[in-house]
Design a protein around this motif. Structure first.
Motif, PDB file in Angstrom:
ATOM      1  N   MET A   1       5.143  13.039  -2.843  1.00 33.70           N
ATOM      2  CA  MET A   1       5.593  11.703  -3.226  1.00 33.70           C
ATOM      3  C   MET A   1       6.009  11.624  -4.692  1.00 33.70           C
ATOM      4  O   MET A   1       5.333  12.174  -5.560  1.00 33.70           O
ATOM      5  CB  MET A   1       4.451  10.685  -3.010  1.00 33.70           C
ATOM      6  N   PRO A   2       7.088  10.897  -4.987  1.00 33.03           N
ATOM      7  CA  PRO A   2       7.362  10.546  -6.375  1.00 33.03           C
ATOM      8  C   PRO A   2       6.401   9.444  -6.806  1.00 33.03           C
ATOM      9  O   PRO A   2       5.670   8.889  -5.976  1.00 33.03           O
ATOM     10  CB  PRO A   2       8.805  10.033  -6.335  1.00 33.03           C
ATOM     11  N   PHE A   3       6.414   9.104  -8.077  1.00 35.31           N
ATOM     12  CA  PHE A   3       5.556   8.031  -8.574  1.00 35.31           C
ATOM     13  C   PHE A   3       6.390   6.762  -8.703  1.00 35.31           C
ATOM     14  O   PHE A   3       7.493   6.783  -9.236  1.00 35.31           O
ATOM     15  CB  PHE A   3       4.961   8.413  -9.928  1.00 35.31           C
ATOM     16  N   ILE A   4       5.874   5.633  -8.175  1.00 33.70           N
ATOM     17  CA  ILE A   4       6.540   4.341  -8.269  1.00 33.70           C
ATOM     18  C   ILE A   4       5.670   3.389  -9.079  1.00 33.70           C
ATOM     19  O   ILE A   4       4.456   3.324  -8.863  1.00 33.70           O
ATOM     20  CB  ILE A   4       6.821   3.737  -6.875  1.00 33.70           C
ATOM     21  N   ALA A   5       6.274   2.662 -10.014  1.00 39.68           N
ATOM     22  CA  ALA A   5       5.515   1.705 -10.830  1.00 39.68           C
ATOM     23  C   ALA A   5       6.342   0.447 -11.055  1.00 39.68           C
ATOM     24  O   ALA A   5       7.578   0.463 -10.962  1.00 39.68           O
ATOM     25  CB  ALA A   5       5.132   2.336 -12.156  1.00 39.68           C
ATOM     26  N   HIS A   6       5.648  -0.654 -11.350  1.00 38.32           N
ATOM     27  CA  HIS A   6       6.297  -1.948 -11.550  1.00 38.32           C
ATOM     28  C   HIS A   6       5.785  -2.604 -12.830  1.00 38.32           C
ATOM     29  O   HIS A   6       4.660  -2.372 -13.262  1.00 38.32           O
ATOM     30  CB  HIS A   6       5.993  -2.901 -10.394  1.00 38.32           C
ATOM     31  N   ARG A   7       6.618  -3.468 -13.381  1.00 38.44           N
ATOM     32  CA  ARG A   7       6.215  -4.400 -14.425  1.00 38.44           C
ATOM     33  C   ARG A   7       6.793  -5.752 -14.036  1.00 38.44           C
ATOM     34  O   ARG A   7       7.982  -5.865 -13.728  1.00 38.44           O
ATOM     35  CB  ARG A   7       6.744  -3.985 -15.794  1.00 38.44           C
ATOM     36  N   THR A   8       5.957  -6.796 -14.045  1.00 33.90           N
ATOM     37  CA  THR A   8       6.395  -8.109 -13.574  1.00 33.90           C
ATOM     38  C   THR A   8       6.003  -9.187 -14.568  1.00 33.90           C
ATOM     39  O   THR A   8       4.902  -9.157 -15.132  1.00 33.90           O
ATOM     40  CB  THR A   8       5.758  -8.431 -12.207  1.00 33.90           C
TER      41      THR A   8
ATOM     42  N   GLY B   1      10.416   1.290 -11.179  1.00 36.11           N
ATOM     43  CA  GLY B   1      10.927   2.612 -11.502  1.00 36.11           C
ATOM     44  C   GLY B   1      10.283   3.673 -10.646  1.00 36.11           C
ATOM     45  O   GLY B   1       9.185   3.475 -10.125  1.00 36.11           O
ATOM     46  N   TRP B   2      10.966   4.804 -10.471  1.00 33.53           N
ATOM     47  CA  TRP B   2      10.383   5.914  -9.726  1.00 33.53           C
ATOM     48  C   TRP B   2      10.737   7.222 -10.419  1.00 33.53           C
ATOM     49  O   TRP B   2      11.822   7.392 -10.972  1.00 33.53           O
ATOM     50  CB  TRP B   2      10.838   5.916  -8.267  1.00 33.53           C
ATOM     51  N   SER B   3       9.793   8.149 -10.388  1.00 32.59           N
ATOM     52  CA  SER B   3       9.986   9.428 -11.077  1.00 32.59           C
ATOM     53  C   SER B   3       8.897  10.395 -10.639  1.00 32.59           C
ATOM     54  O   SER B   3       7.858   9.990 -10.109  1.00 32.59           O
ATOM     55  CB  SER B   3       9.919   9.227 -12.596  1.00 32.59           C
TER      56      SER B   3
ATOM     57  N   HIS C   1      17.210   4.997 -12.666  1.00 40.87           N
ATOM     58  CA  HIS C   1      15.975   5.017 -11.880  1.00 40.87           C
ATOM     59  C   HIS C   1      15.089   3.799 -12.144  1.00 40.87           C
ATOM     60  O   HIS C   1      13.969   3.725 -11.638  1.00 40.87           O
ATOM     61  CB  HIS C   1      15.188   6.300 -12.162  1.00 40.87           C
ATOM     62  N   LEU C   2      15.567   2.833 -12.928  1.00 39.86           N
ATOM     63  CA  LEU C   2      14.853   1.572 -13.137  1.00 39.86           C
ATOM     64  C   LEU C   2      15.692   0.440 -12.554  1.00 39.86           C
ATOM     65  O   LEU C   2      16.898   0.359 -12.792  1.00 39.86           O
ATOM     66  CB  LEU C   2      14.612   1.311 -14.620  1.00 39.86           C
ATOM     67  N   LYS C   3      15.074  -0.424 -11.792  1.00 40.62           N
ATOM     68  CA  LYS C   3      15.786  -1.498 -11.111  1.00 40.62           C
ATOM     69  C   LYS C   3      15.117  -2.830 -11.405  1.00 40.62           C
ATOM     70  O   LYS C   3      13.897  -2.955 -11.345  1.00 40.62           O
ATOM     71  CB  LYS C   3      15.780  -1.245  -9.594  1.00 40.62           C
ATOM     72  N   LEU C   4      15.951  -3.853 -11.719  1.00 43.43           N
ATOM     73  CA  LEU C   4      15.434  -5.187 -11.990  1.00 43.43           C
ATOM     74  C   LEU C   4      15.643  -6.079 -10.776  1.00 43.43           C
ATOM     75  O   LEU C   4      16.729  -6.108 -10.192  1.00 43.43           O
ATOM     76  CB  LEU C   4      16.143  -5.804 -13.200  1.00 43.43           C
ATOM     77  N   ALA C   5      14.599  -6.817 -10.400  1.00 38.73           N
ATOM     78  CA  ALA C   5      14.697  -7.767  -9.280  1.00 38.73           C
ATOM     79  C   ALA C   5      14.404  -9.170  -9.780  1.00 38.73           C
ATOM     80  O   ALA C   5      13.512  -9.373 -10.612  1.00 38.73           O
ATOM     81  CB  ALA C   5      13.715  -7.387  -8.179  1.00 38.73           C
ATOM     82  N   TYR C   6      15.167 -10.159  -9.277  1.00 38.38           N
ATOM     83  CA  TYR C   6      14.959 -11.569  -9.580  1.00 38.38           C
ATOM     84  C   TYR C   6      14.284 -12.211  -8.370  1.00 38.38           C
ATOM     85  O   TYR C   6      14.785 -12.124  -7.251  1.00 38.38           O
ATOM     86  CB  TYR C   6      16.292 -12.269  -9.834  1.00 38.38           C
ATOM     87  N   LEU C   7      13.155 -12.895  -8.598  1.00 36.89           N
ATOM     88  CA  LEU C   7      12.388 -13.487  -7.501  1.00 36.89           C
ATOM     89  C   LEU C   7      12.134 -14.965  -7.803  1.00 36.89           C
ATOM     90  O   LEU C   7      11.079 -15.344  -8.321  1.00 36.89           O
ATOM     91  CB  LEU C   7      11.056 -12.744  -7.334  1.00 36.89           C
ATOM     92  N   PRO C   8      13.113 -15.858  -7.487  1.00 40.05           N
ATOM     93  CA  PRO C   8      12.954 -17.285  -7.782  1.00 40.05           C
ATOM     94  C   PRO C   8      12.115 -18.006  -6.739  1.00 40.05           C
ATOM     95  O   PRO C   8      12.134 -17.649  -5.562  1.00 40.05           O
ATOM     96  CB  PRO C   8      14.402 -17.796  -7.767  1.00 40.05           C
TER      97      PRO C   8
ATOM     98  N   GLU D   1       0.822  -1.204   0.000  1.00 40.23           N
ATOM     99  CA  GLU D   1       0.000   0.000   0.000  1.00 40.23           C
ATOM    100  C   GLU D   1       0.863   1.263   0.000  1.00 40.23           C
ATOM    101  O   GLU D   1       0.535   2.248  -0.668  1.00 40.23           O
ATOM    102  CB  GLU D   1      -0.940  -0.004   1.210  1.00 40.23           C
ATOM    103  N   LEU D   2       1.958   1.258   0.732  1.00 42.94           N
ATOM    104  CA  LEU D   2       2.859   2.406   0.718  1.00 42.94           C
ATOM    105  C   LEU D   2       3.455   2.601  -0.671  1.00 42.94           C
ATOM    106  O   LEU D   2       3.585   3.724  -1.161  1.00 42.94           O
ATOM    107  CB  LEU D   2       3.973   2.220   1.743  1.00 42.94           C
ATOM    108  N   ASN D   3       3.814   1.492  -1.299  1.00 40.82           N
ATOM    109  CA  ASN D   3       4.398   1.558  -2.632  1.00 40.82           C
ATOM    110  C   ASN D   3       3.451   2.205  -3.638  1.00 40.82           C
ATOM    111  O   ASN D   3       3.885   2.940  -4.532  1.00 40.82           O
ATOM    112  CB  ASN D   3       4.761   0.143  -3.081  1.00 40.82           C
ATOM    113  N   LYS D   4       2.167   1.937  -3.472  1.00 42.52           N
ATOM    114  CA  LYS D   4       1.176   2.491  -4.399  1.00 42.52           C
ATOM    115  C   LYS D   4       1.129   4.014  -4.370  1.00 42.52           C
ATOM    116  O   LYS D   4       0.770   4.648  -5.366  1.00 42.52           O
ATOM    117  CB  LYS D   4      -0.211   1.931  -4.077  1.00 42.52           C
ATOM    118  N   ILE D   5       1.473   4.615  -3.224  1.00 38.26           N
ATOM    119  CA  ILE D   5       1.418   6.081  -3.144  1.00 38.26           C
ATOM    120  C   ILE D   5       2.808   6.709  -3.287  1.00 38.26           C
ATOM    121  O   ILE D   5       2.973   7.907  -3.072  1.00 38.26           O
ATOM    122  CB  ILE D   5       0.751   6.550  -1.837  1.00 38.26           C
TER     123      ILE D   5
END
Length: 418
Positions: free
Chosen positions: A178-185, A228-230, A210-217, A31-35
């Motif tokens: 707040m900056p804007f945070i978004a994800h693509r998965t 990303g955030w902007s 400002h874009l970061k890739l995460a690996y989630l095995p 929820e924090l990430n969404k804002i």
């Protein structure tokens, strides 16, 4: 624009000894990430004054927001409120609005006496802003110190969620820019984390800062998430879409879904889109695959049922597996899972079927078929495909791996043969 950073502190001995699983932190983080708030750390401490104060001091050094859950109940082990009162100064005072709320709850809702112990929940630090808890007895508390915001919430998930949604998030959005945070998965299967990293390393090296890739095995699957955030939402969305499209091309061979979905969710969605149904015949997984599918809302539209043929007698009686096949090939064999799948297709009258049989351990293996040997069959009335797996883990993980690989085998069959 500066990142707004948060820490989450969960309080309770029950969390440290594993008696209660912390689901609150995951919800709060999402929820924090969404804002636009980035969660830097999640810390669990016991019901100890010294540990709570130490956590407050440490987490407030380099974060803007500290969210605290737990320890607000009416019993002696709930010490969060007096510790916070000490930490921020002041004294406990009776809050009239909270008192009225408690009287209403006990007289009109709970219909039981309001004792002194419960009434003390209306005593709150005079230096806090009270956050009304419409779902329970313990209100939330909002403190500010040295430009930092501290929020204390009850540990009961239903109550915490109501306070986060109705009180905390709106106040945070008014307090911070707040900056804007978004994800693509996306989700991949059939490839290891290291091999993916090698495959996409040149693309990953060129990602903007400002874009970061995460690996989630997890259990034979790997999720890849770009975050990303902007301050420019439209620009960020465009950048993410462009990079995500390139990533999908690079991992196309192993791509399960380009949404933040689990494998059972992806398979269920595929079946719904094609207006098809499935069934399962499970031996070694004992109904676990059925559980994964039926845990998804709307499963009744795509799933008809299962036959759990854990014993050979059930394979013979309910799935018409030939005793001669069992005698010659054994229960854990390609021949048996094909007969199981063919029979359950006819019995349940579905479009697709999935059948599994294996040795989960720790006992039951042999030199020819060691623990972890699994056969899977998937298909329709025209064709069945099979695959043998050899897992090397403990019983629980072997069951998880079997379910994952079986569901993915059926998913690939549907995609390739529809």
């Amino acid at each position: 624009m500066e990142k707004i950073i948060a820490s989450i502190i969960t309080i309770g001995d029950e969390l440290l000894i594993g008696q209660v699983i912390d689901t609150n932190s995951a919800f709060i983080s999402q929820e924090l990430n969404k804002i636009g708030v980035w969660v830097k750390r999640r810390v669990a401490v016991g019901d100890s004054r010294e540990e709570i104060i130490r956590a407050l001091n440490e987490e407030s050094r380099d974060t803007n927001i500290i969210i605290i859950t737990g320890g607000l109940g009416p019993t002696a082990d709930d010490i969060t409120k007096p510790v916070l009162c000490e930490y921020f100064g002041g004294k406990l005072v009776m809050n009239e609005e909270v008192r009225k709320h408690l009287v209403y709850l006990f007289e009109q809702v709970f219909r039981r006496p309001l004792i002194e112990r419960n009434l003390k929940q209306a005593e709150l630090p005079e230096v806090c802003t009270v956050l009304p808890n419409a779902r329970g007895t313990a209100p939330g508390m909002w403190f500010e110190k040295d430009g930092k915001v501290f929020v204390s919430l009850p540990g009961v998930p239903h109550e915490m969620k109501g306070l986060i949604t109705n009180e905390v998030l709106p106040r945070l959005q008014k307090t911070f820019s707040m900056p804007f945070i978004a994800h693509r998965t996306l989700l991949t299967a059939g490839i290891g984390e290291s091999f993916i990293a090698e495959t996409i390393k040149h693309w990953e090296e060129k990602l903007p800062e400002h874009l970061k890739l995460a690996y989630l095995p997890n259990y034979g699957m790997v999720r890849l998430r770009i975050t990303g955030w902007s301050t420019d939402k439209a620009k960020l969305e465009n950048e993410l879409n462009t990079e995500f499209a390139q990533l999908k091309i690079l991992v196309q061979e192993w791509l399960v879904t380009d949404e933040d979905h689990t494998l059972p969710m992806a398979l269920s969605k595929l079946l719904r889109l094609k207006n098809k149904t499935m069934t399962t015949a499970e031996s070694c997984t004992g109904g676990y695959i059925a559980h994964l599918i039926t845990a998804i809302p709307g499963a009744s539209n795509i799933y008809k049922g299962s036959i759990i043929s854990y014993d050979n007698e059930i394979k013979i009686k309910e799935l018409k597996v030939s005793p001669a096949t069992l005698q010659k090939a054994g229960a854990v064999s390609e021949e048996v899972v094909k007969e199981m799948a063919a029979a359950v297709l006819m019995k349940m009258n579905t479009d697709y079927a999935l059948a599994v049989s294996g040795i989960m351990g720790p006992d039951g293996g042999s030199p020819e078929k060691p623990v972890g040997t699994v056969w899977v069959a998937a298909g329709d009335r025209n064709k069945l495909v099979t695959q043998k797996f050899q897992f090397r883990f403990d019983r629980d993980r072997n069951i998880e791996m079997t379910a994952t690989q079986a569901l993915n085998l059926l998913r690939k069959f549907i995609v390739e043969h529809a």
